[in-house]
Motif scaffolding. Structure first.
Motif, PDB file in Angstrom:
ATOM      1  N   MET A 106       0.825  -1.184   0.000  1.00  0.00           N
ATOM      2  CA  MET A 106       0.000   0.000   0.000  1.00  0.00           C
ATOM      3  C   MET A 106       0.875   1.256   0.000  1.00  0.00           C
ATOM      4  O   MET A 106       0.562   2.218  -0.688  1.00  0.00           O
ATOM      5  N   ALA A 107       1.944   1.237   0.756  1.00  0.00           N
ATOM      6  CA  ALA A 107       2.832   2.398   0.804  1.00  0.00           C
ATOM      7  C   ALA A 107       3.467   2.648  -0.556  1.00  0.00           C
ATOM      8  O   ALA A 107       3.660   3.806  -0.956  1.00  0.00           O
ATOM      9  N   ARG A 108       3.790   1.577  -1.262  1.00  0.00           N
ATOM     10  CA  ARG A 108       4.410   1.722  -2.577  1.00  0.00           C
ATOM     11  C   ARG A 108       3.461   2.407  -3.561  1.00  0.00           C
ATOM     12  O   ARG A 108       3.890   3.228  -4.376  1.00  0.00           O
ATOM     13  N   ILE A 109       2.181   2.100  -3.469  1.00  0.00           N
ATOM     14  CA  ILE A 109       1.201   2.732  -4.351  1.00  0.00           C
ATOM     15  C   ILE A 109       1.121   4.225  -4.068  1.00  0.00           C
ATOM     16  O   ILE A 109       1.082   5.038  -4.994  1.00  0.00           O
ATOM     17  N   PHE A 110       1.125   4.614  -2.783  1.00  0.00           N
ATOM     18  CA  PHE A 110       1.083   6.034  -2.447  1.00  0.00           C
ATOM     19  C   PHE A 110       2.337   6.756  -2.921  1.00  0.00           C
ATOM     20  O   PHE A 110       2.271   7.907  -3.356  1.00  0.00           O
ATOM     21  N   ILE A 111       3.464   6.112  -2.846  1.00  0.00           N
ATOM     22  CA  ILE A 111       4.709   6.715  -3.338  1.00  0.00           C
ATOM     23  C   ILE A 111       4.635   6.910  -4.852  1.00  0.00           C
ATOM     24  O   ILE A 111       5.005   7.972  -5.368  1.00  0.00           O
ATOM     25  N   ILE A 112       4.135   5.929  -5.559  1.00  0.00           N
ATOM     26  CA  ILE A 112       3.999   6.035  -7.023  1.00  0.00           C
ATOM     27  C   ILE A 112       3.026   7.142  -7.394  1.00  0.00           C
ATOM     28  O   ILE A 112       3.286   7.945  -8.294  1.00  0.00           O
ATOM     29  N   ILE A 113       1.893   7.205  -6.688  1.00  0.00           N
ATOM     30  CA  ILE A 113       0.919   8.269  -6.956  1.00  0.00           C
ATOM     31  C   ILE A 113       1.555   9.630  -6.704  1.00  0.00           C
ATOM     32  O   ILE A 113       1.368  10.570  -7.485  1.00  0.00           O
ATOM     33  N   GLY A 114       2.320   9.767  -5.638  1.00  0.00           N
ATOM     34  CA  GLY A 114       2.996  11.027  -5.342  1.00  0.00           C
ATOM     35  C   GLY A 114       3.992  11.411  -6.425  1.00  0.00           C
ATOM     36  O   GLY A 114       4.055  12.579  -6.836  1.00  0.00           O
ATOM     37  N   ILE A 115       4.761  10.447  -6.898  1.00  0.00           N
ATOM     38  CA  ILE A 115       5.734  10.721  -7.961  1.00  0.00           C
ATOM     39  C   ILE A 115       5.029  11.146  -9.238  1.00  0.00           C
ATOM     40  O   ILE A 115       5.457  12.087  -9.919  1.00  0.00           O
ATOM     41  N   VAL A 116       3.936  10.473  -9.570  1.00  0.00           N
ATOM     42  CA  VAL A 116       3.175  10.829 -10.772  1.00  0.00           C
ATOM     43  C   VAL A 116       2.607  12.239 -10.644  1.00  0.00           C
ATOM     44  O   VAL A 116       2.679  13.028 -11.588  1.00  0.00           O
ATOM     45  N   LEU A 117       2.067  12.575  -9.491  1.00  0.00           N
ATOM     46  CA  LEU A 117       1.513  13.918  -9.298  1.00  0.00           C
ATOM     47  C   LEU A 117       2.584  15.004  -9.378  1.00  0.00           C
ATOM     48  O   LEU A 117       2.354  16.070  -9.957  1.00  0.00           O
ATOM     49  N   VAL A 118       3.757  14.739  -8.814  1.00  0.00           N
ATOM     50  CA  VAL A 118       4.851  15.705  -8.910  1.00  0.00           C
ATOM     51  C   VAL A 118       5.290  15.855 -10.359  1.00  0.00           C
ATOM     52  O   VAL A 118       5.523  16.970 -10.842  1.00  0.00           O
ATOM     53  N   ALA A 119       5.391  14.752 -11.092  1.00  0.00           N
ATOM     54  CA  ALA A 119       5.793  14.811 -12.495  1.00  0.00           C
ATOM     55  C   ALA A 119       4.777  15.603 -13.319  1.00  0.00           C
ATOM     56  O   ALA A 119       5.155  16.430 -14.149  1.00  0.00           O
ATOM     57  N   VAL A 120       3.503  15.366 -13.094  1.00  0.00           N
ATOM     58  CA  VAL A 120       2.465  16.112 -13.822  1.00  0.00           C
ATOM     59  C   VAL A 120       2.539  17.587 -13.463  1.00  0.00           C
ATOM     60  O   VAL A 120       2.412  18.454 -14.326  1.00  0.00           O
ATOM     61  N   GLY A 121       2.764  17.893 -12.199  1.00  0.00           N
ATOM     62  CA  GLY A 121       2.878  19.282 -11.778  1.00  0.00           C
ATOM     63  C   GLY A 121       4.056  19.986 -12.420  1.00  0.00           C
ATOM     64  O   GLY A 121       3.966  21.156 -12.811  1.00  0.00           O
ATOM     65  N   LEU A 122       5.164  19.292 -12.546  1.00  0.00           N
ATOM     66  CA  LEU A 122       6.346  19.894 -13.170  1.00  0.00           C
ATOM     67  C   LEU A 122       6.186  20.043 -14.681  1.00  0.00           C
ATOM     68  O   LEU A 122       6.713  20.977 -15.278  1.00  0.00           O
ATOM     69  N   LEU A 123       5.458  19.120 -15.282  1.00  0.00           N
ATOM     70  CA  LEU A 123       5.265  19.148 -16.733  1.00  0.00           C
ATOM     71  C   LEU A 123       4.022  19.905 -17.158  1.00  0.00           C
ATOM     72  O   LEU A 123       3.706  19.954 -18.350  1.00  0.00           O
ATOM     73  N   TRP A 124       3.294  20.514 -16.212  1.00  0.00           N
ATOM     74  CA  TRP A 124       2.023  21.145 -16.533  1.00  0.00           C
ATOM     75  C   TRP A 124       2.110  22.212 -17.624  1.00  0.00           C
ATOM     76  O   TRP A 124       1.260  22.239 -18.519  1.00  0.00           O
ATOM     77  N   PRO A 125       3.107  23.120 -17.605  1.00  0.00           N
ATOM     78  CA  PRO A 125       3.168  24.117 -18.690  1.00  0.00           C
ATOM     79  C   PRO A 125       3.287  23.466 -20.077  1.00  0.00           C
ATOM     80  O   PRO A 125       2.663  23.922 -21.034  1.00  0.00           O
ATOM     81  N   TRP A 126       4.060  22.410 -20.180  1.00  0.00           N
ATOM     82  CA  TRP A 126       4.195  21.710 -21.452  1.00  0.00           C
ATOM     83  C   TRP A 126       2.905  20.983 -21.820  1.00  0.00           C
ATOM     84  O   TRP A 126       2.502  20.957 -22.984  1.00  0.00           O
ATOM     85  N   LEU A 127       2.239  20.396 -20.829  1.00  0.00           N
ATOM     86  CA  LEU A 127       0.999  19.662 -21.089  1.00  0.00           C
ATOM     87  C   LEU A 127      -0.107  20.593 -21.564  1.00  0.00           C
ATOM     88  O   LEU A 127      -0.919  20.208 -22.408  1.00  0.00           O
ATOM     89  N   GLU A 128      -0.151  21.818 -21.049  1.00  0.00           N
ATOM     90  CA  GLU A 128      -1.160  22.772 -21.511  1.00  0.00           C
ATOM     91  C   GLU A 128      -0.959  23.113 -22.982  1.00  0.00           C
ATOM     92  O   GLU A 128      -1.914  23.247 -23.734  1.00  0.00           O
ATOM     93  N   LYS A 129       0.286  23.248 -23.392  1.00  0.00           N
ATOM     94  CA  LYS A 129       0.575  23.571 -24.792  1.00  0.00           C
ATOM     95  C   LYS A 129       0.282  22.400 -25.722  1.00  0.00           C
ATOM     96  O   LYS A 129       0.021  22.601 -26.902  1.00  0.00           O
TER      97      LYS A 129
END
Length: 66
Positions: A1-24
């Motif tokens: 269960m902890a591993r899933i939360f870590i993966i979700i956190g990493i995915v959310l951080v990656a999406v947050g960092l890539l958000w300007p590119w994703l909007e374009k």
């Protein structure tokens, strides 16, 4: 269960960092995303964006689960 939360956190951080590119790239304005505008309201239902996000997350979780 902890591993899933870590993966979700990493995915959310990656999406947050890539958000300007994703909007374009057009995420959120795909064909199949419904937008209804009335005089006093706007309703937006991103159907294709949700399906694409679901497919990508399914693939990511499947790869990490192997």
């Amino acid at each position: 269960m902890a591993r899933i939360f870590i993966i979700i956190g990493i995915v959310l951080v990656a999406v947050g960092l890539l958000w300007p590119w994703l909007e374009k790239s057009g995420i959120g304005r795909l064909p199949g995303d419904f937008r209804f505008e009335g005089e006093n309201f706007t309703f937006y239902f991103p159907l294709m964006t949700c399906l694409l996000a679901s497919a990508v997350l399914t693939l990511v979780f499947w790869l990490f689960n192997r």
